[in-house]
Design a protein around this motif. Structure first.
Motif, PDB file in Angstrom:
ATOM      1  N   CYS A  99       1.383  -1.081   0.065  1.00  0.00           N
ATOM      2  CA  CYS A  99       0.095   0.208  -0.309  1.00  0.00           C
ATOM      3  C   CYS A  99       1.029   1.293   0.393  1.00  0.00           C
ATOM      4  CB  CYS A  99      -0.704  -0.096   1.092  1.00  0.00           C
ATOM      5  SG  CYS A  99      -0.474  -0.002   2.525  1.00  0.00           S
ATOM      6  N   SER A 100       0.799   2.137  -0.887  1.00  0.00           N
ATOM      7  CA  SER A 100       1.154   3.476  -0.548  1.00  0.00           C
ATOM      8  C   SER A 100       1.440   4.039   0.425  1.00  0.00           C
ATOM      9  CB  SER A 100       0.552   4.177  -1.630  1.00  0.00           C
ATOM     10  OG  SER A 100      -0.236   4.610  -1.975  1.00  0.00           O
ATOM     11  N   THR A 101       1.924   5.574   0.767  1.00  0.00           N
ATOM     12  CA  THR A 101       2.236   6.215   1.162  1.00  0.00           C
ATOM     13  C   THR A 101       1.715   7.796   0.845  1.00  0.00           C
ATOM     14  OG1 THR A 101       4.017   6.459   1.749  1.00  0.00           O
ATOM     15  CG2 THR A 101       3.246   4.708   3.115  1.00  0.00           C
ATOM     16  N   GLY A 102       1.554   9.304   1.952  1.00  0.00           N
ATOM     17  CA  GLY A 102       1.247  10.068   1.450  1.00  0.00           C
ATOM     18  C   GLY A 102       2.723  10.565   0.599  1.00  0.00           C
ATOM     19  N   LEU A 103       3.854   9.954   1.163  1.00  0.00           N
ATOM     20  CA  LEU A 103       4.620  10.716   0.820  1.00  0.00           C
ATOM     21  C   LEU A 103       4.712  10.166  -1.223  1.00  0.00           C
ATOM     22  CD1 LEU A 103       7.945  11.433   1.130  1.00  0.00           C
ATOM     23  CD2 LEU A 103       8.965   9.271   1.495  1.00  0.00           C
ATOM     24  N   THR A 104       4.772   8.918  -1.353  1.00  0.00           N
ATOM     25  CA  THR A 104       4.896   8.180  -2.648  1.00  0.00           C
ATOM     26  C   THR A 104       3.157   8.394  -3.566  1.00  0.00           C
ATOM     27  OG1 THR A 104       4.164   6.190  -1.967  1.00  0.00           O
ATOM     28  CG2 THR A 104       6.403   6.031  -1.150  1.00  0.00           C
ATOM     29  N   GLU A 105       2.589   8.839  -2.764  1.00  0.00           N
ATOM     30  CA  GLU A 105       1.689   9.368  -3.976  1.00  0.00           C
ATOM     31  C   GLU A 105       2.122  10.813  -4.173  1.00  0.00           C
ATOM     32  OE1 GLU A 105      -1.545   8.023  -4.993  1.00  0.00           O
ATOM     33  OE2 GLU A 105      -1.273   6.581  -3.992  1.00  0.00           O
ATOM     34  N   THR A 106       3.026  11.951  -3.167  1.00  0.00           N
ATOM     35  CA  THR A 106       2.896  12.566  -3.807  1.00  0.00           C
ATOM     36  C   THR A 106       4.110  12.691  -4.609  1.00  0.00           C
ATOM     37  OG1 THR A 106       2.641  13.571  -1.270  1.00  0.00           O
ATOM     38  CG2 THR A 106       3.378  14.476  -3.001  1.00  0.00           C
ATOM     39  N   LYS A 107       4.823  11.969  -4.681  1.00  0.00           N
ATOM     40  CA  LYS A 107       5.906  12.121  -5.852  1.00  0.00           C
ATOM     41  C   LYS A 107       5.016  11.249  -7.365  1.00  0.00           C
ATOM     42  CE  LYS A 107       9.797  11.531  -7.991  1.00  0.00           C
ATOM     43  NZ  LYS A 107       9.163   9.744  -9.220  1.00  0.00           N
ATOM     44  N   GLY A 108       4.353  10.589  -6.537  1.00  0.00           N
ATOM     45  CA  GLY A 108       3.604  10.434  -7.594  1.00  0.00           C
ATOM     46  C   GLY A 108       4.467   8.350  -8.201  1.00  0.00           C
ATOM     47  N   ASP A 109       4.818   8.064  -7.772  1.00  0.00           N
ATOM     48  CA  ASP A 109       5.355   6.315  -7.808  1.00  0.00           C
ATOM     49  C   ASP A 109       4.737   5.092  -8.500  1.00  0.00           C
ATOM     50  OD1 ASP A 109       8.092   7.362  -6.798  1.00  0.00           O
ATOM     51  OD2 ASP A 109       7.784   6.092  -5.855  1.00  0.00           O
ATOM     52  N   ASP A 110       5.100   5.086  -9.666  1.00  0.00           N
ATOM     53  CA  ASP A 110       4.167   4.499 -10.960  1.00  0.00           C
ATOM     54  C   ASP A 110       4.358   2.937 -10.138  1.00  0.00           C
ATOM     55  OD1 ASP A 110       2.577   2.698 -12.321  1.00  0.00           O
ATOM     56  OD2 ASP A 110       4.052   2.840 -14.367  1.00  0.00           O
ATOM     57  N   VAL A 111       3.815   2.676  -9.343  1.00  0.00           N
ATOM     58  CA  VAL A 111       4.385   0.915  -8.726  1.00  0.00           C
ATOM     59  C   VAL A 111       3.354  -0.433  -9.391  1.00  0.00           C
ATOM     60  CG1 VAL A 111       3.698  -0.194  -6.374  1.00  0.00           C
ATOM     61  CG2 VAL A 111       3.474   2.004  -6.485  1.00  0.00           C
ATOM     62  N   ASP A 112       3.288  -0.284  -9.902  1.00  0.00           N
ATOM     63  CA  ASP A 112       1.431  -1.033 -10.959  1.00  0.00           C
ATOM     64  C   ASP A 112       3.172  -1.402 -11.449  1.00  0.00           C
ATOM     65  OD1 ASP A 112      -0.707  -2.360  -9.454  1.00  0.00           O
ATOM     66  OD2 ASP A 112      -1.219  -0.370 -10.566  1.00  0.00           O
ATOM     67  N   GLY A 113       3.477  -0.620 -12.544  1.00  0.00           N
ATOM     68  CA  GLY A 113       4.927  -0.676 -13.502  1.00  0.00           C
ATOM     69  C   GLY A 113       5.805  -0.988 -12.787  1.00  0.00           C
ATOM     70  N   TYR A 114       6.486  -0.542 -11.555  1.00  0.00           N
ATOM     71  CA  TYR A 114       7.879  -1.255 -10.337  1.00  0.00           C
ATOM     72  C   TYR A 114       7.834  -2.837 -10.562  1.00  0.00           C
ATOM     73  CZ  TYR A 114       8.351   3.745  -9.302  1.00  0.00           C
ATOM     74  OH  TYR A 114       8.448   4.767  -9.534  1.00  0.00           O
ATOM     75  N   ILE A 115       6.208  -3.373 -10.070  1.00  0.00           N
ATOM     76  CA  ILE A 115       5.949  -4.655  -9.914  1.00  0.00           C
ATOM     77  C   ILE A 115       5.874  -5.370 -11.140  1.00  0.00           C
ATOM     78  CG2 ILE A 115       4.198  -6.338  -9.160  1.00  0.00           C
ATOM     79  CD1 ILE A 115       2.853  -3.916  -7.319  1.00  0.00           C
ATOM     80  N   ALA A 116       5.421  -4.959 -12.191  1.00  0.00           N
ATOM     81  CA  ALA A 116       6.050  -5.424 -13.390  1.00  0.00           C
ATOM     82  C   ALA A 116       6.616  -5.231 -14.298  1.00  0.00           C
ATOM     83  CB  ALA A 116       4.943  -4.961 -14.263  1.00  0.00           C
ATOM     84  N   LEU A 117       8.009  -4.095 -14.115  1.00  0.00           N
ATOM     85  CA  LEU A 117       9.529  -4.005 -14.792  1.00  0.00           C
ATOM     86  C   LEU A 117      10.005  -5.583 -13.654  1.00  0.00           C
ATOM     87  CD1 LEU A 117      11.690  -3.360 -16.303  1.00  0.00           C
ATOM     88  CD2 LEU A 117      11.509  -1.539 -14.575  1.00  0.00           C
ATOM     89  N   ALA A 118       9.875  -5.387 -12.473  1.00  0.00           N
ATOM     90  CA  ALA A 118      10.827  -6.573 -11.742  1.00  0.00           C
ATOM     91  C   ALA A 118       9.884  -7.833 -11.937  1.00  0.00           C
ATOM     92  CB  ALA A 118      10.248  -6.357  -9.771  1.00  0.00           C
ATOM     93  N   ARG A 119       9.031  -8.404 -12.062  1.00  0.00           N
ATOM     94  CA  ARG A 119       8.704  -9.253 -12.893  1.00  0.00           C
ATOM     95  C   ARG A 119       9.386 -10.260 -13.330  1.00  0.00           C
ATOM     96  NH1 ARG A 119       4.506 -12.369 -10.037  1.00  0.00           N
ATOM     97  NH2 ARG A 119       2.888 -11.422  -8.676  1.00  0.00           N
ATOM     98  N   GLN A 120       9.584  -8.928 -14.349  1.00  0.00           N
ATOM     99  CA  GLN A 120      10.114  -8.837 -15.927  1.00  0.00           C
ATOM    100  C   GLN A 120      11.471  -9.088 -15.781  1.00  0.00           C
ATOM    101  OE1 GLN A 120       9.448  -6.026 -18.800  1.00  0.00           O
ATOM    102  NE2 GLN A 120      10.997  -6.536 -19.852  1.00  0.00           N
ATOM    103  N   LYS A 121      12.271  -8.466 -14.595  1.00  0.00           N
ATOM    104  CA  LYS A 121      13.497  -9.197 -15.178  1.00  0.00           C
ATOM    105  C   LYS A 121      14.042 -10.162 -13.135  1.00  0.00           C
ATOM    106  CE  LYS A 121      16.325  -5.253 -13.228  1.00  0.00           C
ATOM    107  NZ  LYS A 121      16.606  -3.807 -12.036  1.00  0.00           N
ATOM    108  N   HIS A 122      12.894 -10.730 -12.794  1.00  0.00           N
ATOM    109  CA  HIS A 122      13.547 -11.307 -11.375  1.00  0.00           C
ATOM    110  C   HIS A 122      12.548 -13.100 -11.648  1.00  0.00           C
ATOM    111  CE1 HIS A 122      15.778  -8.547  -9.516  1.00  0.00           C
ATOM    112  NE2 HIS A 122      15.239  -7.695 -10.217  1.00  0.00           N
TER     113      HIS A 122
END
Length: 461
Positions: A99-122
Motif C-alpha cells: 500500500c502507498s503512503t502520502g510520501l510516494t503518492e505525492t511523488k507519483g510513483d507508478d508502483v504497478d509499473g515497478y511490479i511489472a518490471l520487477a517480475r520481468q527482471k526476476h
C-alpha cells in the motif's frame, strides 16, 4: 436527518483519524501467509506497527520500502524491487501486499509499473502473488484504506466461475468488526449449514493464538486459494457501508449477487441478517439462535431503565459510529455528540442533530457543552474523559490500555447483549438514580419485538 459539518481548524488536535495506509495494512493482515508492505519511509511503517502491536498485544508482520530523501525524489523502483526480493527470500509469503503512503503518492510513483518490471527482471517472483493498492494518507481515513484494499483484492484475484456452490457465501467484513465479531458471524452462518469465506479474515490471524512454530508472515486468515475461488459462491454478504464498492466489484467480476448490511448491532439489524441466512439456506432458524434472541430482548428490557435519556458522546469511524450510535438511540439514549473521521452516506441518517468530521478536541468541547454522561471512543479519548470527569467506554482501534480487544464482540444477538451490559453498567455507576420507577416501559418497542418474535417463530415452524 443529521446535519454533517467539517471542522475548519488549521490542524488536528489530539487526532481521532487514522490513515488510509494503516487501514489497508490491517486488511492485508487478514490474509494467510501474507506480508503487508508500506511503500514509504520507515517512520510511516513504524508508527502503524506500534499502534497495532499496542492494540492487539501481538507480533505484527509489516514491512517497508524504506524510502529516503534521495529515492523519494528520483523514484522508488529500486526500493520496491529490493523489498520484493528480500521478502520473498526471507519470509516466503504466498502474497505480498503493498500500500502507498502520502510520501510516494505525492511523488507519483507508478508502483504497478515497478511490479511489472520487477517480475520481468526476476522470474523467481512468479511463485508469489503481488497486489498493490493506492492509499494516500492525506485523503480519507482508516476505513477508506481498508475498503480500498478489499476492493482491489476482489477486483484482481478471484477467478470467474460458471458453477456456483449453493451452500457457499462470501463475507466482506468492514474494518469496524473485531476478530471476535467475525467469529460470532461465522458461528451464525455455519448454524444454517452454509460455508462462509471471510475476505479478509482477521479472526484467523489476530485472534491472539500462539502458533506451533514461528512464522515471518501473517499467522492465518483467508488463503490465496480461497480469494481466487470467491467467484464460486452463491451470494456475498457485505457488512458495513464501506464494503459496498468491494461487493459491487466482486459482482461485476464474477457475477456473485450481494446483500449489504449497514450494521449488525441491534435487534432489528440482526433479525434482518438471520432472515437472510434462513432464505439462503432454506433452513429454519435453529432453536439456540432463537434463544439468543430472547436473551437479547430480556437484556434490552433490563437495560432500558438506565439508557433512557442518558446523553452519549460518540467519536468513531463512520461505520462504527453508525452501528453503535443507532443502537444506543434504539435503547432510548440521546446521541448528543457525534464526531467522525471521513465522509459516508450513513452520516446524514444518524439519530442526532449534527455530525462533525473533526478531532478529539472537538469531541471534548462538544461533550462538555452538551453535558454528556458518558464518552465513547478509542483510548486516545482517555485524557478528555479525565478532564471532564466522565467515564469512557472504549470503542474501536486503538485501544491500548485494555487487554482482550481481539475478543470483544458487539454483533449478532450475543454481541449486542454484551454491548447492552457493557454500556448499561457504566451508566448505572454514572447515573445511579436511574431505575424502573424513573422510566416507563417502552411499550411500542416491546410490542414490535414481540411481533418480530412471532414472525420468526412462524417462519421456523
Amino acid at each position: 436527518m443529521a446535519h454533517v459539518t467539517e471542522s475548519k481548524k488549521a490542524c488536528a488536535v489530539n487526532p481521532l483519524k487514522m490513515s488510509q495506509p494503516l487501514g489497508a495494512a490491517y486488511a492485508f493482515m487478514g490474509l494467510a501467509s501474507c506480508m503487508p508492505v508500506m511503500h514509504g519511509s520507515q517512520g510511516c511503517t513504524s508508527f502503524g506497527l506500534v499502534l497495532l502491536v499496542r492494540h492487539f498485544k501481538e507480533a505484527i508482520p509489516l514491512q517497508t520500502t524504506a524510502m529516503n530523501e534521495a529515492t523519494t525524489i528520483v523514484g522508488g523502483y529500486d526500493n520496491v524491487e529490493k523489498a520484493l526480493l528480500n521478502i520473498r527470500q526471507r519470509a516466503k509469503p504466498a502474497l505480498i501486499a503493498i500500500c502507498s503512503t502520502g510520501l510516494t503518492e505525492t511523488k507519483g510513483d507508478d508502483v504497478d509499473g515497478y511490479i511489472a518490471l520487477a517480475r520481468q527482471k526476476h522470474p523467481e517472483l512468479a511463485d508469489t502473488a503481488i497486489v498493490y493498492v493506492s492509499t494516500p494518507d492525506y485523503a480519507g481515513a482508516f476505513q477508506d484504506g481498508w475498503a480500498q484494499a478489499v476492493k482491489t483484492l476482489v477486483s484482481r484475484l478471484p477467478k470467474p466461475q460458471a458453477t456456483k456452490a449453493a451452500d457457499r457465501v462470501n463475507v466482506l467484513p468492514g474494518s469496524h468488526l473485531t476478530p471476535g465479531d467475525i467469529e460470532e458471524l461465522r458461528e451464525l452462518i455455519e448454524a444454517f449449514g452454509l460455508r462462509p469465506v471471510f475476505a479478509p479474515d482477521v479472526s484467523g490471524s489476530l485472534d491472539g493464538h500462539i502458533p506451533d512454530q514461528w512464522l515471518g508472515t501473517t499467522l492465518g486468515g483467508t488463503a490465496l486459494a480461497e480469494l481466487e475461488e470467491l467467484g464460486g459462491a452463491a451470494h456475498t454478504l457485505a457488512i458495513g457501508e464501506q464494503m459496498r464498492p468491494a461487493a459491487e466489484a466482486l459482482q461485476a467480476r464474477c457475477g456473485v449477487p450481494y446483500t449489504l448490511f449497514d450494521r449488525l448491532t441491534g435487534l432489528t439489524a440482526t433479525d434482518a441478517f438471520i432472515a437472510k441466512l434462513a432464505e439462503l439456506s432454506g433452513w429454519a432458524v435453529p432453536a439456540r439462535i432463537r434463544r439468543q434472541r430472547s436473551q437479547l430482548v430480556d437484556a434490552m428490557l433490563d437495560g432500558h431503565f438506565h439508557f433512557g435519556n442518558a446523553k452519549i458522546a460518540l467519536a468513531a469511524e463512520p461505520d462504527l459510529l453508525w452501528s453503535a450510535g443507532s443502537f444506543l438511540a434504539e435503547m432510548g439514549a440521546e446521541l448528543a455528540v457525534a464526531v467522525t473521521t471521513t465522509r459516508s452516506p450513513l452520516l446524514e441518517r444518524l439519530p442526532t442533530d449534527e455530525v462533525l468530521i473533526g478531532d478529539l478536541e472537538d469531541f471534548e468541547r462538544l461533550a462538555q457543552a452538551a453535558g454528556c454522561d458518558v464518552l465513547m471512543t478509542h483510548s486516545h479519548g482517555r485524557q478528555a474523559a479525565e478532564r471532564l470527569g466522565k467515564p469512557l467506554v472504549r470503542l474501536g482501534i486503538p485501544t491500548f490500555d485494555r487487554i482482550g480487544n481481539a475478543h470483544r464482540c458487539h454483533v449478532g444477538y450475543r454481541g449486542t447483549r454484551n454491548f447492552v451490559y457493557e454500556v448499561g453498567n457504566v451508566l448505572i455507576e454514572q447515573i445511579p438514580h436511574h431505575g424502573p420507577q424513573d422510566w416507563p416501559l417502552p411499550q411500542a418497542a416491546l410490542a414490535a419485538a414481540r411481533a418480530r418474535t412471532a414472525t420468526l417463530a412462524a417462519a421456523s415452524a
